[in-house]
Motif scaffolding. Structure first.
Motif, PDB file in Angstrom:
ATOM      1  N   ALA A 298       3.231  37.905  29.118  1.00  0.00           N
ATOM      2  CA  ALA A 298       4.636  37.609  28.860  1.00  0.00           C
ATOM      3  C   ALA A 298       5.087  38.177  27.521  1.00  0.00           C
ATOM      4  O   ALA A 298       6.153  38.794  27.421  1.00  0.00           O
ATOM      5  CB  ALA A 298       4.868  36.095  28.912  1.00  0.00           C
TER       6      ALA A 298
ATOM      7  N   TRP B   1       7.673  41.101  28.513  1.00  0.00           N
ATOM      8  CA  TRP B   1       9.044  40.595  28.620  1.00  0.00           C
ATOM      9  C   TRP B   1       9.731  40.344  27.283  1.00  0.00           C
ATOM     10  O   TRP B   1      10.953  40.156  27.250  1.00  0.00           O
ATOM     11  CB  TRP B   1       9.062  39.290  29.415  1.00  0.00           C
ATOM     12  CG  TRP B   1       8.701  39.445  30.851  1.00  0.00           C
ATOM     13  CD1 TRP B   1       8.735  40.600  31.584  1.00  0.00           C
ATOM     14  CD2 TRP B   1       8.248  38.420  31.749  1.00  0.00           C
ATOM     15  NE1 TRP B   1       8.336  40.361  32.866  1.00  0.00           N
ATOM     16  CE2 TRP B   1       8.033  39.034  33.001  1.00  0.00           C
ATOM     17  CE3 TRP B   1       8.020  37.060  31.608  1.00  0.00           C
ATOM     18  CZ2 TRP B   1       7.591  38.319  34.110  1.00  0.00           C
ATOM     19  CZ3 TRP B   1       7.578  36.345  32.711  1.00  0.00           C
ATOM     20  CH2 TRP B   1       7.364  36.965  33.942  1.00  0.00           C
ATOM     21  N   TYR B   2       8.980  40.311  26.197  1.00  0.00           N
ATOM     22  CA  TYR B   2       9.585  39.917  24.921  1.00  0.00           C
ATOM     23  C   TYR B   2       9.307  40.937  23.813  1.00  0.00           C
ATOM     24  O   TYR B   2       8.644  40.625  22.824  1.00  0.00           O
ATOM     25  CB  TYR B   2       9.074  38.534  24.507  1.00  0.00           C
ATOM     26  CG  TYR B   2       9.485  37.441  25.454  1.00  0.00           C
ATOM     27  CD1 TYR B   2      10.644  36.715  25.252  1.00  0.00           C
ATOM     28  CD2 TYR B   2       8.714  37.155  26.572  1.00  0.00           C
ATOM     29  CE1 TYR B   2      11.031  35.716  26.141  1.00  0.00           C
ATOM     30  CE2 TYR B   2       9.097  36.161  27.474  1.00  0.00           C
ATOM     31  CZ  TYR B   2      10.248  35.451  27.239  1.00  0.00           C
ATOM     32  OH  TYR B   2      10.628  34.469  28.124  1.00  0.00           O
TER      33      TYR B   2
ATOM     34  N   TYR C 149      10.656  36.611  21.607  1.00  0.00           N
ATOM     35  CA  TYR C 149      10.159  35.282  21.945  1.00  0.00           C
ATOM     36  C   TYR C 149      10.599  34.253  20.908  1.00  0.00           C
ATOM     37  O   TYR C 149      10.690  33.052  21.195  1.00  0.00           O
ATOM     38  CB  TYR C 149       8.632  35.296  22.036  1.00  0.00           C
ATOM     39  CG  TYR C 149       7.928  35.557  20.717  1.00  0.00           C
ATOM     40  CD1 TYR C 149       7.591  34.501  19.875  1.00  0.00           C
ATOM     41  CD2 TYR C 149       7.610  36.846  20.310  1.00  0.00           C
ATOM     42  CE1 TYR C 149       6.950  34.732  18.673  1.00  0.00           C
ATOM     43  CE2 TYR C 149       6.984  37.083  19.115  1.00  0.00           C
ATOM     44  CZ  TYR C 149       6.655  36.024  18.297  1.00  0.00           C
ATOM     45  OH  TYR C 149       6.032  36.254  17.089  1.00  0.00           O
TER      46      TYR C 149
ATOM     47  N   LEU D 260      10.021  30.877  24.170  1.00  0.00           N
ATOM     48  CA  LEU D 260       8.809  31.108  24.947  1.00  0.00           C
ATOM     49  C   LEU D 260       7.676  30.196  24.493  1.00  0.00           C
ATOM     50  O   LEU D 260       6.893  29.713  25.320  1.00  0.00           O
ATOM     51  CB  LEU D 260       8.383  32.575  24.837  1.00  0.00           C
ATOM     52  CG  LEU D 260       7.095  32.955  25.581  1.00  0.00           C
ATOM     53  CD1 LEU D 260       7.264  32.769  27.077  1.00  0.00           C
ATOM     54  CD2 LEU D 260       6.687  34.395  25.270  1.00  0.00           C
TER      55      LEU D 260
ATOM     56  N   LEU E 180       8.774  30.344  34.257  1.00  0.00           N
ATOM     57  CA  LEU E 180       8.654  31.466  33.322  1.00  0.00           C
ATOM     58  C   LEU E 180       9.325  32.712  33.892  1.00  0.00           C
ATOM     59  O   LEU E 180      10.026  33.443  33.172  1.00  0.00           O
ATOM     60  CB  LEU E 180       7.173  31.736  33.051  1.00  0.00           C
ATOM     61  CG  LEU E 180       6.818  32.631  31.856  1.00  0.00           C
ATOM     62  CD1 LEU E 180       7.278  31.990  30.557  1.00  0.00           C
ATOM     63  CD2 LEU E 180       5.313  32.875  31.818  1.00  0.00           C
ATOM     64  N   TRP E 181       9.145  32.956  35.187  1.00  0.00           N
ATOM     65  CA  TRP E 181       9.731  34.121  35.841  1.00  0.00           C
ATOM     66  C   TRP E 181      11.255  34.022  35.876  1.00  0.00           C
ATOM     67  O   TRP E 181      11.963  34.963  35.541  1.00  0.00           O
ATOM     68  CB  TRP E 181       9.177  34.242  37.257  1.00  0.00           C
ATOM     69  CG  TRP E 181       9.803  35.315  38.090  1.00  0.00           C
ATOM     70  CD1 TRP E 181      10.697  35.160  39.104  1.00  0.00           C
ATOM     71  CD2 TRP E 181       9.575  36.725  37.989  1.00  0.00           C
ATOM     72  NE1 TRP E 181      11.045  36.368  39.646  1.00  0.00           N
ATOM     73  CE2 TRP E 181      10.369  37.355  38.982  1.00  0.00           C
ATOM     74  CE3 TRP E 181       8.772  37.512  37.169  1.00  0.00           C
ATOM     75  CZ2 TRP E 181      10.386  38.733  39.162  1.00  0.00           C
ATOM     76  CZ3 TRP E 181       8.781  38.893  37.350  1.00  0.00           C
ATOM     77  CH2 TRP E 181       9.588  39.487  38.334  1.00  0.00           C
TER      78      TRP E 181
ATOM     79  N   ARG F  50      12.870  34.728  32.412  1.00  0.00           N
ATOM     80  CA  ARG F  50      12.484  35.935  31.662  1.00  0.00           C
ATOM     81  C   ARG F  50      13.742  36.676  31.183  1.00  0.00           C
ATOM     82  O   ARG F  50      14.783  36.652  31.838  1.00  0.00           O
ATOM     83  CB  ARG F  50      11.644  36.866  32.547  1.00  0.00           C
ATOM     84  CG  ARG F  50      12.430  37.571  33.640  1.00  0.00           C
ATOM     85  CD  ARG F  50      11.530  38.256  34.649  1.00  0.00           C
ATOM     86  NE  ARG F  50      12.286  39.075  35.601  1.00  0.00           N
ATOM     87  CZ  ARG F  50      12.907  38.576  36.672  1.00  0.00           C
ATOM     88  NH1 ARG F  50      12.879  37.281  36.916  1.00  0.00           N
ATOM     89  NH2 ARG F  50      13.562  39.399  37.489  1.00  0.00           N
TER      90      ARG F  50
ATOM     91  N   PHE G  60      18.939  35.819  30.168  1.00  0.00           N
ATOM     92  CA  PHE G  60      17.808  35.500  31.033  1.00  0.00           C
ATOM     93  C   PHE G  60      18.173  35.649  32.508  1.00  0.00           C
ATOM     94  O   PHE G  60      19.350  35.590  32.882  1.00  0.00           O
ATOM     95  CB  PHE G  60      17.322  34.072  30.759  1.00  0.00           C
ATOM     96  CG  PHE G  60      16.975  33.833  29.323  1.00  0.00           C
ATOM     97  CD1 PHE G  60      15.844  34.396  28.762  1.00  0.00           C
ATOM     98  CD2 PHE G  60      17.790  33.051  28.515  1.00  0.00           C
ATOM     99  CE1 PHE G  60      15.522  34.194  27.433  1.00  0.00           C
ATOM    100  CE2 PHE G  60      17.481  32.828  27.187  1.00  0.00           C
ATOM    101  CZ  PHE G  60      16.349  33.396  26.641  1.00  0.00           C
TER     102      PHE G  60
ATOM    103  N   TRP H 128      11.984  43.648  35.886  1.00  0.00           N
ATOM    104  CA  TRP H 128      10.677  42.991  35.953  1.00  0.00           C
ATOM    105  C   TRP H 128       9.851  43.276  34.701  1.00  0.00           C
ATOM    106  O   TRP H 128       8.820  42.654  34.502  1.00  0.00           O
ATOM    107  CB  TRP H 128       9.895  43.503  37.161  1.00  0.00           C
ATOM    108  CG  TRP H 128      10.436  43.075  38.487  1.00  0.00           C
ATOM    109  CD1 TRP H 128      11.719  42.679  38.788  1.00  0.00           C
ATOM    110  CD2 TRP H 128       9.708  42.976  39.710  1.00  0.00           C
ATOM    111  NE1 TRP H 128      11.842  42.368  40.108  1.00  0.00           N
ATOM    112  CE2 TRP H 128      10.617  42.540  40.712  1.00  0.00           C
ATOM    113  CE3 TRP H 128       8.398  43.216  40.074  1.00  0.00           C
ATOM    114  CZ2 TRP H 128      10.234  42.329  42.040  1.00  0.00           C
ATOM    115  CZ3 TRP H 128       8.011  43.021  41.400  1.00  0.00           C
ATOM    116  CH2 TRP H 128       8.919  42.580  42.364  1.00  0.00           C
ATOM    117  N   THR H 129      10.279  44.229  33.898  1.00  0.00           N
ATOM    118  CA  THR H 129       9.424  44.738  32.812  1.00  0.00           C
ATOM    119  C   THR H 129      10.079  44.618  31.440  1.00  0.00           C
ATOM    120  O   THR H 129       9.883  45.469  30.588  1.00  0.00           O
ATOM    121  CB  THR H 129       9.053  46.198  33.082  1.00  0.00           C
ATOM    122  OG1 THR H 129      10.258  46.982  33.261  1.00  0.00           O
ATOM    123  CG2 THR H 129       8.192  46.324  34.318  1.00  0.00           C
ATOM    124  N   GLY H 130      10.855  43.587  31.237  1.00  0.00           N
ATOM    125  CA  GLY H 130      11.462  43.395  29.930  1.00  0.00           C
ATOM    126  C   GLY H 130      12.948  43.659  29.954  1.00  0.00           C
ATOM    127  O   GLY H 130      13.483  44.252  30.896  1.00  0.00           O
TER     128      GLY H 130
END
Length: 230
Positions: free
Chosen positions: A25, A29-30, A35, A40, A92-93, A96, A111, A133-135
């Motif tokens: 994560a 994602w961060y 974060y 997070l 969490l998903w 994100r 988010f 899906w990747t940030g």
């Protein structure tokens, strides 16, 4: 195997799994230390607390060598732990970051669960019509200058709309607002180079974002809402 060894092994496995999730994560994602303003740490602490309660602690309580039905008990513990872990991963998903939105006043972390599907479908570019899906995807936005369009934005917001930062149809390439961001940015206190700071906010926290003095691209969150430095 004693109950303490069984619980210890379960604890080590649980920490390994949660640690892997946390590292993924953080790295995926961060970026830029987002974060710090995205909460997070609190989410992961809740996941860790529940996971440890539902797993190693129950193993410690229930495990007894040679106990009748021990295998069944351990299977139930594993199922409960997996259920809690699945719920944590779902949370969490859904929470994100999917967009980092720059405006002339601030950066906003948006988010996944803050954008409605119908709003996402109205984005002006295909790549902005899906949740990353990747940030977070870096975009820009600003209030329209035309009175009619500005009035429409205000009316949407007053009617319960999410605001331009969370409405993809108002997104534009980041370079279109970079100049205004640089004009509004403050010089970083004590910096020996021309580094600049801009506020960065989310619905979970706020802080200061270090940006490149020539492009306005984000570099790192240097403070968070409690005022602690990086």
């Amino acid at each position: 195997m004693t109950r303490w060894k069984a619980a210890g092994s379960h604890l080590a496995l649980s920490l390994l799994v949660i640690g892997g999730i946390a590292i993924t994560a953080f790295l995926l994602w961060y970026p830029h230390g987002l974060y710090k303003v995205a909460g997070l740490d609190r989410i992961l602490l809740v996941m860790l607390g529940i996971d440890l309660t539902a797993g190693p602690l129950l193993t410690l309580i229930l495990y007894k060598p040679g106990k009748w039905g021990l295998k069944f008990d351990l299977i139930m513990v594993a199922i409960a732990q997996l259920a809690f872990l699945g719920y944590g991963l779902h949370t969490l998903w859904g929470g994100r970051p999917v967009f980092l939105v720059g405006t002339p006043e601030t950066f906003t972390v948006v988010f996944a669960n803050e954008i409605a599907d119908e709003d996402l479908a109205k984005a002006s570019r295909p790549e902005w019509r899906r949740l990353s899906w990747t940030g977070p995807v870096l975009v820009g936005t600003r209030m329209p200058t035309e009175p009619e369009q500005r009035h429409a934005v205000i009316e949407e917001f007053m009617a319960g709309g999410a605001g331009i930062e969370r409405t993809p149809k108002y997104y534009m390439p980041f370079k279109d607002v970079a100049g205004q961001i640089l004009e509004a940015a403050e010089r970083a206190p004590g910096a020996v180079d021309p580094a600049r700071l801009m506020p960065v906010v989310s619905r979970r926290g706020e802080g200061q974002l270090l940006i490149d003095p020539s492009t306005a691209l984000p570099d790192w969150v240097v403070t968070r809402d409690n005022g602690k430095s990086r």
